[in-house]
Enzyme design. Sequence first.
Site, PDB file in Angstrom:
ATOM      1  N   LYS A  22      -4.614 -11.595  -2.537  1.00  9.72           N
ATOM      2  CA  LYS A  22      -3.793 -11.719  -1.565  1.00  9.72           C
ATOM      3  C   LYS A  22      -3.874 -11.749  -0.357  1.00  9.72           C
ATOM      4  O   LYS A  22      -4.211 -12.511   0.553  1.00  9.72           O
ATOM      5  CB  LYS A  22      -2.396 -11.296  -1.606  1.00  9.72           C
ATOM      6  CG  LYS A  22      -1.696 -11.351  -2.542  1.00  9.72           C
ATOM      7  CD  LYS A  22      -0.052 -10.725  -3.028  1.00  9.72           C
ATOM      8  CE  LYS A  22       0.357 -11.492  -3.640  1.00  9.72           C
ATOM      9  NZ  LYS A  22       2.071 -10.263  -3.654  1.00  9.72           N
ATOM     10  N   ASP A  73       7.387 -13.480  -0.813  1.00  7.28           N
ATOM     11  CA  ASP A  73       8.269 -12.388  -1.337  1.00  7.28           C
ATOM     12  C   ASP A  73       9.104 -12.413  -0.712  1.00  7.28           C
ATOM     13  O   ASP A  73      10.492 -11.432  -1.414  1.00  7.28           O
ATOM     14  CB  ASP A  73       7.047 -11.329  -1.488  1.00  7.28           C
ATOM     15  CG  ASP A  73       5.527 -11.610  -2.600  1.00  7.28           C
ATOM     16  OD1 ASP A  73       6.044 -12.020  -3.110  1.00  7.28           O
ATOM     17  OD2 ASP A  73       4.723 -11.129  -1.999  1.00  7.28           O
TER      18      ASP A  73
END
Length: 286
Positions: free
Chosen positions: A75, A111
Site C-alpha cells: 500500500k 478503507d
Amino acid sequence: MHDSRETSVRHAFVTGYPVKHSRSPLIHGHWLERLGLQGSYTRQEVSPEKFAGFISRLKSGESGFVGGNVTIPHKETAFALADRPDALSEELGAANTLWLEDGRLHATNTDGFGFLANLDAAAPGWDRTDRAVVLGAGGASRAIIQAVRDRGVSEIHVVNRTVGRAQELADRFGPKVHAHAMSALAEVSTGAGLFVNTTSLGMDGGAAPDFDFSMLAEGAVVTDIVYVPLVTPILRQAVEQGFATVDGLGMLLHQAVPGFERWFGVRPAVDAALRQMILADMEAHR
C-alpha cells in the site's frame, strides 16, 4: 454520446504478497455477473522486489489492466509510485485503489469509506457523538481515524500498548486525536459513543481480554474490523453488556464499491446476496 464502457472489456486486479486468501475476486466477480458486465478481476501475487515493475507495466498499458486493488505489503509503495494520489491517500501515505485516467495512474484509499459506509448501513446515527475510542495504532487504524475525524467527531482517543505508536497517529491526524496507554482505556471510554477495535484481538479464534463497556455512552456502538469470526469476542462482550454492535464484514464489502465503479463504470450495491455469498465462503474455509 457513445460510451466506450459499453463495448470495452475491462480487467482489474488485486495485488499483494501473499494474496491467495483475498476475497476481493469473489466480491467483484459477483458484481460483474449480477450487472451483466464483461470483464475480469483477478489475483496478482507480486513480491516486493517485483512490485515497481508491475506498476510500470500497469502505467504503460502493457499489463492490460485498467486498475486494481493493493493490499499488504504494497500500500505504501503503491502510493509512492502513483502519478496522482488524492488527498486521502496523501495524508495516509498509503493507497489501496489504483486506476488509469488520462494516461496517469491515480490512487486513493477506500478503507475509511468502507468503514463509514458499514456503520451508516448497520447503525445509522452512530455519528451523533463527540467522542470515539480507537483500540490499536497499527496500519489499519489510520484510515479509520481519518474517516471518523472527517465525519466530524471532535475527540478521538487512540489507545495502544505502545503509546509512542498512538502518538505518531495523533501527530499525523491533528488536534482532535489523542494518544493514550492501555491504562487510560476506562477513562477515555467514559461517555464515548463509538468504540472501534482495530487490533487482531480475537481473530481466527484467538483470545481477547475482558472488556468493561459500562462507561460508554447510552446508545454507543461497538465495532470490530476483524470479521473472522464474524462475532468476535469483543463484539460478543458488547452485546452481553447491552450495546449495539457492527461486525467488520461490511467494511470489506463497502470499501470495494468505489474501485469497481472506477474500473467498470457502474456503481455496485452491497446487498444481502453479496454478504451471504461471502459468509458461505467463510464457512467453507473454516
